[in-house]
Design a protein around this motif. Structure first.
Motif, mmCIF file in Angstrom:
data_model
loop_
_atom_site.group_PDB
_atom_site.id
_atom_site.type_symbol
_atom_site.label_atom_id
_atom_site.label_comp_id
_atom_site.label_asym_id
_atom_site.label_seq_id
_atom_site.Cartn_x
_atom_site.Cartn_y
_atom_site.Cartn_z
ATOM 1 N N GLU A 109 0.825 -1.206 0.000
ATOM 2 C CA GLU A 109 0.000 0.000 0.000
ATOM 3 C C GLU A 109 0.860 1.258 0.000
ATOM 4 O OE1 GLU A 109 -3.848 -1.864 2.391
ATOM 5 O OE2 GLU A 109 -2.263 -0.856 3.519
ATOM 6 N N ILE A 110 1.971 1.217 0.696
ATOM 7 C CA ILE A 110 2.875 2.369 0.740
ATOM 8 C C ILE A 110 3.518 2.590 -0.627
ATOM 9 C CG2 ILE A 110 5.047 3.243 1.715
ATOM 10 C CD1 ILE A 110 4.207 1.754 4.346
ATOM 11 N N SER A 111 4.048 1.535 -1.210
ATOM 12 C CA SER A 111 4.754 1.693 -2.487
ATOM 13 C C SER A 111 3.810 2.021 -3.641
ATOM 14 C CB SER A 111 5.577 0.443 -2.808
ATOM 15 O OG SER A 111 4.734 -0.672 -3.006
ATOM 16 N N GLY A 112 2.545 1.616 -3.558
ATOM 17 C CA GLY A 112 1.609 1.872 -4.641
ATOM 18 C C GLY A 112 0.816 3.157 -4.498
ATOM 19 N N TRP A 113 0.949 3.838 -3.365
ATOM 20 C CA TRP A 113 0.111 4.993 -3.057
ATOM 21 C C TRP A 113 0.078 6.032 -4.170
ATOM 22 C CZ3 TRP A 113 -3.583 5.815 0.374
ATOM 23 C CH2 TRP A 113 -4.047 7.113 0.538
ATOM 24 N N THR A 114 1.209 6.392 -4.721
ATOM 25 C CA THR A 114 1.251 7.467 -5.725
ATOM 26 C C THR A 114 0.560 7.079 -7.031
ATOM 27 O OG1 THR A 114 3.435 6.771 -6.503
ATOM 28 C CG2 THR A 114 3.361 8.485 -4.798
ATOM 29 N N LEU A 115 0.353 5.788 -7.242
ATOM 30 C CA LEU A 115 -0.301 5.327 -8.459
ATOM 31 C C LEU A 115 -1.788 5.038 -8.270
ATOM 32 C CD1 LEU A 115 2.444 2.823 -9.646
ATOM 33 C CD2 LEU A 115 2.110 5.189 -10.393
ATOM 34 N N TYR A 116 -2.253 5.029 -7.030
ATOM 35 C CA TYR A 116 -3.639 4.670 -6.740
ATOM 36 C C TYR A 116 -4.614 5.754 -7.169
ATOM 37 C CZ TYR A 116 -2.104 0.842 -3.660
ATOM 38 O OH TYR A 116 -1.561 -0.307 -3.139
ATOM 39 N N THR A 117 -5.786 5.313 -7.591
ATOM 40 C CA THR A 117 -6.885 6.230 -7.889
ATOM 41 C C THR A 117 -7.494 6.678 -6.557
ATOM 42 O OG1 THR A 117 -8.538 4.477 -7.938
ATOM 43 C CG2 THR A 117 -7.396 4.974 -10.019
ATOM 44 N N VAL A 118 -8.397 7.643 -6.624
ATOM 45 C CA VAL A 118 -9.069 8.112 -5.418
ATOM 46 C C VAL A 118 -9.819 6.960 -4.751
ATOM 47 C CG1 VAL A 118 -10.922 9.593 -4.530
ATOM 48 C CG2 VAL A 118 -9.239 10.522 -6.109
ATOM 49 N N ASP A 119 -10.506 6.133 -5.530
ATOM 50 C CA ASP A 119 -11.244 5.005 -4.956
ATOM 51 C C ASP A 119 -10.310 4.008 -4.281
ATOM 52 O OD1 ASP A 119 -13.733 5.980 -5.661
ATOM 53 O OD2 ASP A 119 -13.803 4.869 -7.551
ATOM 54 N N GLU A 120 -9.173 3.746 -4.881
ATOM 55 C CA GLU A 120 -8.199 2.835 -4.272
ATOM 56 C C GLU A 120 -7.647 3.427 -2.982
ATOM 57 O OE1 GLU A 120 -6.329 0.475 -8.080
ATOM 58 O OE2 GLU A 120 -5.803 2.588 -7.817
ATOM 59 N N ARG A 121 -7.391 4.726 -2.983
ATOM 60 C CA ARG A 121 -6.893 5.389 -1.781
ATOM 61 C C ARG A 121 -7.934 5.355 -0.662
ATOM 62 N NH1 ARG A 121 -3.249 10.652 -3.299
ATOM 63 N NH2 ARG A 121 -1.731 9.545 -4.561
ATOM 64 N N LYS A 122 -9.193 5.530 -1.011
ATOM 65 C CA LYS A 122 -10.261 5.465 -0.015
ATOM 66 C C LYS A 122 -10.310 4.088 0.634
ATOM 67 C CE LYS A 122 -13.314 8.993 -1.935
ATOM 68 N NZ LYS A 122 -14.604 9.246 -2.606
ATOM 69 N N LYS A 123 -10.112 3.051 -0.158
ATOM 70 C CA LYS A 123 -10.098 1.688 0.378
ATOM 71 C C LYS A 123 -8.940 1.497 1.345
ATOM 72 C CE LYS A 123 -12.418 -0.447 -3.529
ATOM 73 N NZ LYS A 123 -12.285 -1.311 -4.712
ATOM 74 N N VAL A 124 -7.771 2.031 0.988
ATOM 75 C CA VAL A 124 -6.608 1.921 1.859
ATOM 76 C C VAL A 124 -6.866 2.671 3.172
ATOM 77 C CG1 VAL A 124 -4.169 2.558 2.161
ATOM 78 C CG2 VAL A 124 -4.943 1.562 -0.002
ATOM 79 N N VAL A 125 -7.406 3.875 3.078
ATOM 80 C CA VAL A 125 -7.689 4.667 4.274
ATOM 81 C C VAL A 125 -8.695 3.938 5.174
ATOM 82 C CG1 VAL A 125 -8.735 6.822 5.107
ATOM 83 C CG2 VAL A 125 -7.061 6.879 3.248
#
Length: 69
Positions: A32-48
């Motif tokens: 999740e840390i290494s992919g953060w800059t490539l994630y879409t808003v929806d993917e980031r919301k899931k991580v959060v």
């Protein structure tokens, strides 16, 4: 192009649990840390959402559960 309006949960305390499963500061996995800059808003919301769940389960940055993983 990615919309990066969701800020990183990083708090600058970059240290992994003994098992290496989660960062003790932001509760994200290495993936999740290494992919953060490539994630879409929806993917980031899931991580959060996952981070919030982990914080509650593991009991905060000094939670005893996370140290035993």
């Amino acid at each position: 192009m990615f919309d990066h309006k969701i800020e990183s949960p990083c708090i600058g305390v970059c240290s992994y649990s003994e098992c290496g499963g989660y960062c003790l500061g932001c509760y994200r996995t290495p993936e999740e840390i290494s992919g953060w800059t490539l994630y879409t808003v929806d993917e980031r919301k899931k991580v959060v959402a996952s981070v919030e769940h982990r914080k509650k389960y593991y009991g905060g940055i000094n939670g005893s559960r996370i140290k035993s993983l």
